[in-house]
Design a protein around this motif. Structure first.
Motif, PDB file in Angstrom:
ATOM      1  N   GLY A  12      32.623 -14.401 -25.002  1.00 51.86           N
ATOM      2  CA  GLY A  12      34.002 -14.377 -24.526  1.00 51.86           C
ATOM      3  C   GLY A  12      34.876 -13.197 -25.064  1.00 51.86           C
ATOM      4  N   GLY A  38      38.569 -22.243 -29.827  1.00 52.56           N
ATOM      5  CA  GLY A  38      37.140 -22.721 -30.288  1.00 52.56           C
ATOM      6  C   GLY A  38      36.562 -22.297 -31.752  1.00 52.56           C
ATOM      7  N   ALA A  67      35.361 -18.017 -23.346  1.00 51.17           N
ATOM      8  CA  ALA A  67      34.316 -19.204 -23.251  1.00 51.17           C
ATOM      9  C   ALA A  67      34.502 -19.863 -24.607  1.00 51.17           C
ATOM     10  CB  ALA A  67      33.008 -18.882 -22.971  1.00 51.17           C
ATOM     11  N   GLY A  69      32.161 -22.141 -27.805  1.00 55.96           N
ATOM     12  CA  GLY A  69      30.651 -22.756 -28.135  1.00 55.96           C
ATOM     13  C   GLY A  69      30.211 -22.088 -29.007  1.00 55.96           C
ATOM     14  N   ASP A  70      29.882 -22.759 -30.122  1.00 59.58           N
ATOM     15  CA  ASP A  70      28.935 -21.990 -31.150  1.00 59.58           C
ATOM     16  C   ASP A  70      28.291 -23.033 -31.788  1.00 59.58           C
ATOM     17  OD1 ASP A  70      28.382 -20.736 -33.612  1.00 59.58           O
ATOM     18  OD2 ASP A  70      30.498 -19.869 -34.071  1.00 59.58           O
ATOM     19  N   ASP A  74      27.793 -26.840 -34.503  1.00 56.54           N
ATOM     20  CA  ASP A  74      27.416 -28.344 -33.809  1.00 56.54           C
ATOM     21  C   ASP A  74      27.388 -29.611 -34.843  1.00 56.54           C
ATOM     22  OD1 ASP A  74      27.569 -27.324 -31.438  1.00 56.54           O
ATOM     23  OD2 ASP A  74      25.433 -27.370 -30.957  1.00 56.54           O
ATOM     24  N   GLU A  83      34.037 -27.101 -28.255  1.00 53.99           N
ATOM     25  CA  GLU A  83      34.472 -27.375 -26.941  1.00 53.99           C
ATOM     26  C   GLU A  83      35.456 -28.146 -26.633  1.00 53.99           C
ATOM     27  OE1 GLU A  83      31.456 -27.216 -28.461  1.00 53.99           O
ATOM     28  OE2 GLU A  83      30.087 -26.278 -27.318  1.00 53.99           O
ATOM     29  N   ASP A 246      28.824 -27.853  -9.953  1.00 52.44           N
ATOM     30  CA  ASP A 246      27.664 -27.136 -10.760  1.00 52.44           C
ATOM     31  C   ASP A 246      26.625 -26.746  -9.653  1.00 52.44           C
ATOM     32  OD1 ASP A 246      28.793 -26.842 -13.281  1.00 52.44           O
ATOM     33  OD2 ASP A 246      27.214 -27.582 -14.368  1.00 52.44           O
ATOM     34  N   GLU A 272      39.413 -19.012 -16.272  1.00 50.95           N
ATOM     35  CA  GLU A 272      37.935 -18.750 -16.754  1.00 50.95           C
ATOM     36  C   GLU A 272      36.702 -18.831 -16.253  1.00 50.95           C
ATOM     37  OE1 GLU A 272      36.828 -22.048 -19.288  1.00 50.95           O
ATOM     38  OE2 GLU A 272      37.469 -23.552 -17.767  1.00 50.95           O
ATOM     39  N   HIS A 275      30.784 -20.099 -16.822  1.00 48.17           N
ATOM     40  CA  HIS A 275      29.749 -20.038 -17.691  1.00 48.17           C
ATOM     41  C   HIS A 275      30.225 -20.239 -19.026  1.00 48.17           C
ATOM     42  CE1 HIS A 275      30.874 -16.166 -18.910  1.00 48.17           C
ATOM     43  NE2 HIS A 275      30.648 -15.678 -17.834  1.00 48.17           N
ATOM     44  N   GLY A 276      29.285 -20.482 -20.147  1.00 48.68           N
ATOM     45  CA  GLY A 276      29.741 -20.780 -21.365  1.00 48.68           C
ATOM     46  C   GLY A 276      29.538 -19.580 -22.340  1.00 48.68           C
ATOM     47  N   SER A 277      29.612 -19.572 -23.487  1.00 50.98           N
ATOM     48  CA  SER A 277      29.771 -18.705 -24.255  1.00 50.98           C
ATOM     49  C   SER A 277      28.296 -17.766 -24.737  1.00 50.98           C
ATOM     50  CB  SER A 277      30.189 -19.122 -25.717  1.00 50.98           C
ATOM     51  OG  SER A 277      29.122 -20.030 -26.095  1.00 50.98           O
TER      52      SER A 277
END
Ligand code: NAD
Length: 351
Positions: A12, A38, A67, A69-70, A74, A83, A246, A272, A275-277
């Protein structure tokens, strides 16, 4: 024109930095303020969407988002996972209309897994309703039945006003593009979707210049692979839009190229990349910043009425691709592979 900048996690910060360089080079009256979100929000202030970050977003006219997400976070309870920030922003700011263009650049036709003649020249826009449907409908849960077996249940719901407002967005977008709107539903099976079709049809009478068609979602999933160029704008509900957008993005084969916008009724938007991080490539200067740079162009067009500046950014991106410059994710034999920062340099030079 005040922009709230939320770089987030993983790649990001790297990709947002390049988009900011491009925006700053345009010499518009833009001001930028940055805040953590995030995993970065959780680490700095104990929450994925800290109150200060939300306040800054509310006080701005648009959000440029990287983005979130880590994976190392989790194991946190669901409400503290990175998220949740994006879901919270959509809900708090009422961002009900998600724009996902899927565009195949001539230079990147080979990136698609579909045959070139199927995708070459593809330019479609999927508008997904983002704040209703089975993702938010109550009641939902997992309950134990009398026989001891567990049962999961969710509720698909749409009110007429929710359908009407996203239908207007769809018709207005189609009127500005190729003049064709395809509403995707499952009216043959679901009552909610029968109402969807009725309401979209009635809104359509206000847009005589737009040609409206209806398609069932299962057929649409097939048609997107068989003959995607038949579509101009697609409007659909939250769950169907999640899946179809998608699918459509993969027609282009390059996740690092695709921007998106999520808008409310007052043209406030969150912009944005789709895609994600990408934690697997974070911090290595290899991520493709073009989806974020193109998201910044969408921001100028939709939230700030700066179509000419948006056109300039998009033309600069095309030019860089035509020069054969590629980040690793879209690099093919014969092209020149460059890094994230160097791609930012190339877009600036082309501007
Ligand atoms: P991802 O989109 O982050 O990555 C998928 C694959 O695409 C990876 O191999 C990655 O290296 C590559 N990729 C993604 N963006 C790229 C870019 N700009 N340039 C080059 N390659 C790129 O999806 P994922 O790996 O499933 O998820 C990683 C994290 O991102 C998770 O925590 C997930 O929850 C989160 N996520 C966030 C968002 C969002 O912030 N809106 C969206 C999707 C996923």
């Amino acid at each position: 024109m005040k922009v709230c900048v939320l770089p987030g996690d993983g790649i990001g910060p790297e990709i947002v930095a390049q988009a900011l360089r491009v925006l700053q080079a345009l010499d518009l009256q833009l001001s930028f303020e940055q805040a953590p979100v995030g995993g970065a929000g959780y680490r700095a202030l104990g929450h994925p969407l800290p109150e200060q970050t939300l306040e800054l977003a509310r006080a701005s006219e648009a959000i440029l988002f990287g983005a979130v997400g880590d994976f190392s976070l989790d194991s946190l309870p669901r409400e503290l996972r990175p998220e949740q920030a994006i879901l919270g922003l959509r809900k708090e700011l009422n961002l009900f209309a998600n724009f996902r263009p899927a565009l195949v650049y001539p230079e990147l036709v080979q990136a698609s897994t579909l045959r070139p003649e199927v995708v070459s020249g593809l330019d479609i826009l999927i508008i997904r309703e983002l704040t209703g449907d089975i993702y938010f409908g109550q009641p939902r849960g997992i309950r134990t039945l009398d026989n001891g077996e567990r049962e999961g249940f969710d509720t698909m719901r749409y009110s007429e006003s929710e359908i009407r407002r996203v239908a207007h967005v769809g018709f207005q977008a189609a009127a500005k593009r190729g003049g064709r709107l395809c509403s995707v539903d499952k009216a043959n099976v679901l009552d909610t979707m029968q109402l969807w079709r009725e309401v979209v049809s009635s809104v359509g009478r206000e847009y005589p210049s737009v040609q409206l068609s209806h398609m069932y979602v299962d057929n649409c999933a097939m048609q997107l692979l068989k003959n995607p160029k038949q579509f101009d704008v697609i409007v659909t509900g939250n769950m169907f839009g999640d899946i179809l957008s998608d699918e459509a993005s993969m027609l282009t084969g390059s996740i690092g190229m695709l921007p998106s916008a999520s808008l409310n009724e007052h043209r406030f938007g969150l912009y944005e990349p789709i895609h994600g991080s990408a934690p697997d490539i974070a911090g290595q200067n290899v991520a493709n910043p073009l989806a974020t740079i193109l998201s910044a162009a969408m921001m100028l067009r939709f939230s700030f009425d700066q179509a000419a500046a948006a056109d300039r950014i998009e033309a600069a991106v095309r030019r860089v691709l035509a020069q054969g410059l590629r980040t690793a994710d879209i690099c093919e034999p014969g092209a020149r592979q460059i890094g994230t920062r160097e791609m930012g340099d190339a877009v600036l030079a082309a501007l």
